[in-house]
Motif scaffolding. Structure first.
Motif, PDB file in Angstrom:
ATOM      1  N   ASP A 149       0.830  -1.197   0.000  1.00  0.00           N
ATOM      2  CA  ASP A 149       0.000   0.000   0.000  1.00  0.00           C
ATOM      3  C   ASP A 149       0.873   1.258   0.000  1.00  0.00           C
ATOM      4  N   GLY A 150       0.248   2.394  -0.291  1.00  0.00           N
ATOM      5  CA  GLY A 150       0.865   3.695  -0.093  1.00  0.00           C
ATOM      6  C   GLY A 150       2.164   3.899  -0.841  1.00  0.00           C
ATOM      7  N   LEU A 151       3.145   4.464  -0.142  1.00  0.00           N
ATOM      8  CA  LEU A 151       4.419   4.829  -0.753  1.00  0.00           C
ATOM      9  C   LEU A 151       5.157   3.627  -1.323  1.00  0.00           C
ATOM     10  N   GLU A 152       5.129   2.492  -0.608  1.00  0.00           N
ATOM     11  CA  GLU A 152       5.827   1.303  -1.092  1.00  0.00           C
ATOM     12  C   GLU A 152       5.217   0.804  -2.390  1.00  0.00           C
ATOM     13  N   HIS A 153       3.890   0.831  -2.465  1.00  0.00           N
ATOM     14  CA  HIS A 153       3.228   0.430  -3.705  1.00  0.00           C
ATOM     15  C   HIS A 153       3.590   1.382  -4.843  1.00  0.00           C
ATOM     16  N   ARG A 154       3.546   2.674  -4.580  1.00  0.00           N
ATOM     17  CA  ARG A 154       3.841   3.656  -5.627  1.00  0.00           C
ATOM     18  C   ARG A 154       5.288   3.556  -6.097  1.00  0.00           C
ATOM     19  N   ARG A 155       6.200   3.279  -5.179  1.00  0.00           N
ATOM     20  CA  ARG A 155       7.616   3.149  -5.549  1.00  0.00           C
ATOM     21  C   ARG A 155       7.827   2.000  -6.540  1.00  0.00           C
ATOM     22  N   LYS A 170       5.929   2.675  -9.974  1.00  0.00           N
ATOM     23  CA  LYS A 170       6.625   3.660 -10.798  1.00  0.00           C
ATOM     24  C   LYS A 170       7.655   2.985 -11.693  1.00  0.00           C
ATOM     25  N   ASN A 208      15.709   3.985  -9.560  1.00  0.00           N
ATOM     26  CA  ASN A 208      14.723   3.687  -8.517  1.00  0.00           C
ATOM     27  C   ASN A 208      15.237   2.760  -7.417  1.00  0.00           C
ATOM     28  N   PRO A 221      -5.557   2.963  -7.092  1.00  0.00           N
ATOM     29  CA  PRO A 221      -4.112   2.779  -7.231  1.00  0.00           C
ATOM     30  C   PRO A 221      -3.709   1.394  -7.725  1.00  0.00           C
TER      31      PRO A 221
END
Length: 400
Positions: free
Chosen positions: A91-97, A100, A219, A342
């Motif tokens: 979830d959240g930042l870890e998912h977006r990282r 990406k 990344n 997301p």
């Protein structure tokens, strides 16, 4: 849970029959997963829309106490799917990282550029159908096409390596696999993808694995994170499309007027959207966990519970007029087959492209194609997450 709770899967009936009982029972229903593990499943459009709200539900198994405190056994077969540390389970930042990185490689332009190659693979499969008028489409078309496309996209060579990926995937997602079988298949896959990354570092190619490594230069994902990403996108990138194609063929054969309209007006993109609404291959998407006690469609769900959502919400008569009618003129703007938010399916453009090409070329080549059996006699894969026909015998040139 009591004996009255519906078991998923239920011995002696198909997953479609089980979900028909679940849908008849309400919008959010308590169920038992393999091993007697309690869960809920959301089956209405309203309920699924709430479950897909990332402010209410998380994807990480850290939100589920039963998976961490010993309540659910370490060898529970579905742990191969719930516990893996990939972006679908974050979830959240870890998912977006993570997303990406794969998004920088898995671009719309790269997908669009695949069209000539998908057409060529499709044409070759059709040209090499076994001799005779009757063919099993699962073995000869709807399985090899998505497997070849996704494997070629990621630089997996044809032959033994692609076959291993297909077999490992079938073991991992099967509701009949033991915990040991699922874990062994997962270990085999992880080892293979680790070696594939090493191979592409040494000898880069024109493939998505190489592009993923190049995107990761900025990344800093670990090798484990890259391996888990390969596992996710390759498994998800073919298994659901296999079942979407098979189910769409059955539906078109049992709705001849709609098939005729698709052929006459070249409406294959609309066919794909309606097939996703009418007969989604995703019967129970895994797994979401309420971040706090919530009420969904008037049903109270405790924080940390396991919640599946039913991909067949397109048949919810509360939301869709004429839900049980297959009609390519239906409005598909609120399609939920690929999720929402997301975690919207990254591979949706590829699945749509493959399916449009495959169905168009198949039915244009064999406009009198027909099922070789009663559709009620078709056996479906015994999986709780995705399903489609085990075999699909068709007559290429019917006498009608």
């Amino acid at each position: 849970m009591s004996d009255a709770v519906i078991q998923l899967p239920t011995a002696g009936e198909s997953v479609h029959e089980t979900y028909a009982r679940i849908r008849a029972a309400g919008e959010v229903i308590p169920i038992e997963l393999p091993g007697g593990v309690p869960a809920f499943v959301a089956v209405s459009y309203r309920a699924v829309s709430e479950v897909l709200d990332d402010k209410l539900f998380g994807k990480s198994a850290t939100n589920c106490p039963a998976l961490r405190d010993g309540t659910i056994a370490a060898d529970w077969p579905l742990r191969a799917l719930t516990d893996m540390d990939h972006m679908l389970n974050l979830d959240g930042l870890e998912h977006r990282r993570l997303r990406k990185t794969i998004s920088q490689a898995f671009t719309p332009a790269r997908i669009a550029a695949l069209e000539p190659r998908i057409e060529k693979i499709t044409a070759n499969l059709i040209a090499n159908f076994p001799a005779g008028n009757e063919v099993d489409l699962v073995a000869n078309f709807t399985t090899p096409l998505p497997v070849r496309v996704i494997c070629e996209l990621f630089g997996v060579p044809a032959g033994v390596e692609q076959t291993r990926i297909k077999d490992w995937t079938a073991t991992i997602v099967s509701a009949t696999s033991t915990g040991e079988q699922a874990q062994n298949a997962m270990i085999g896959m992880i080892g293979y993808f680790t070696e594939l990354l090493d191979r592409k570092r040494r000898a880069p190619g024109d493939d998505l694995t190489t592009a993923l490594l190049q995107a990761n230069e900025d990344n800093n994902l670990t090798t484990e994170e890259l391996v888990n990403m390969l596992w996710l996108v390759i498994v998800a990138g073919h298994e659901t499309t296999v079942h979407l194609l098979s189910t769409a063929v059955v539906t078109l054969c049992t709705n001849p007027e709609q098939r005729a309209k698709a052929l006459e007006e070249s409406r294959w993109a609309d066919v794909v959207e309606e097939a996703l609404r009418y007969g989604s291959p995703v019967v129970g998407a895994l797994m979401r966990y309420p971040l706090r006690d919530v009420t969904v469609a008037d049903v109270d769900i405790p924080a940390g519970s396991m919640v599946l959502w039913h991909g067949g919400v397109g048949r919810d008569a509360r939301h869709y007029p004429d839900a049980d009618t297959f009609d390519i003129d239906h409005d598909h703007r609120d399609q939920l087959a690929f999720g929402r938010g997301p975690h919207f399916c990254l591979g949706a453009p590829l699945a749509r492209l493959e399916s449009r090409i495959a169905l168009s070329m198949l039915f244009n080549r064999f406009p009198r194609l027909a099922l070789a059996c009663d559709p009620a006699d078709l056996a479906y894969v015994p999986q709780i997450s995705t399903t489609g026909p085990v075999e699909l015998p068709i007559v290429l040139d019917s006498a009608r």
